[in-house]
Design an enzyme around this catalytic site. Structure first.
Site, short mmCIF file in Angstrom:
data_model
loop_
_atom_site.label_atom_id
_atom_site.label_comp_id
_atom_site.label_asym_id
_atom_site.label_seq_id
_atom_site.Cartn_x
_atom_site.Cartn_y
_atom_site.Cartn_z
N GLU A 132 0.82 -1.23 0.05
CA GLU A 132 -0.09 -0.04 0.00
C GLU A 132 0.86 1.55 0.00
O GLU A 132 0.36 2.11 -0.74
CB GLU A 132 -1.08 0.10 1.09
CG GLU A 132 -2.18 -0.89 1.23
CD GLU A 132 -3.18 -0.31 0.20
OE1 GLU A 132 -3.03 0.44 -0.62
OE2 GLU A 132 -4.32 -1.32 0.22
N ASP A 169 -6.35 8.08 -0.73
CA ASP A 169 -5.72 7.22 0.23
C ASP A 169 -4.65 8.01 0.99
O ASP A 169 -3.76 8.66 0.38
CB ASP A 169 -5.32 6.19 -0.51
CG ASP A 169 -6.60 5.37 -1.33
OD1 ASP A 169 -7.72 5.68 -1.02
OD2 ASP A 169 -6.22 4.67 -2.47
#
Length: 147
Positions: free
Chosen positions: A53, A71
């Site tokens: 991520e 994000d």
């Protein structure tokens, strides 16, 4: 004067970059914050997730044009559903946290939000986990970490 300008630029770049954890340092931190085995998710899976991520970077961001959301942080927590960045349309703020708090070097708030997400949706809420960690041997992520 020139030295002060250079020093200022160096400080600015450190502030923008944030903290990039070493793998074992992050493993110890996540364990201390109670993620090892939380909701049945192993520490190795959390490390795999954060590697893919954010590359263990607390300041990582990724804009999603389709949802007009971003994000944030080491877990790449989305502003549409989980945090408030003050600019995402129709945001839910499920973790009741500012997105900027998810990018702090102290990752306690990010971990608390990740716990909330995994409690509600499971680890499959993270696309990177589904793509890179599910059905893979993730033991190498904690190998040699002296936990």
């Amino acid at each position: 004067m020139k030295a002060l300008i250079i020093l200022g630029l160096l400080c600015l770049s450190v502030a923008v970059q944030g903290k990039v954890f070493e793998r074992c340092e992050l493993a110890r931190t996540l364990k201390e914050l109670g993620l090892d085995g939380y909701k049945g998710v192993s520490l190795a899976n959390w490390l795999c997730l954060t590697k893919w991520e954010s590359s263990y970077n607390t300041k990582a961001t990724n804009y999603n044009p389709g949802s007009e959301s971003t994000d944030y942080g080491i877990f790449q927590i989305n502003s549409k559903w989980w945090c408030n960045d003050g600019k995402t349309p129709n945001a839910v703020d499920g973790c009741h946290v500012s997105c900027s708090e998810l990018m702090e070097n102290n990752i306690a708030k990010a971990v608390a939000c990740a716990k909330h997400i995994v409690s509600e949706q499971g680890i499959t809420a993270w696309v990177a986990w589904k793509s890179h960690c599910r059905d893979h041997d993730v033991s190498s992520y904690v190998e040699g970490c002296s936990l």
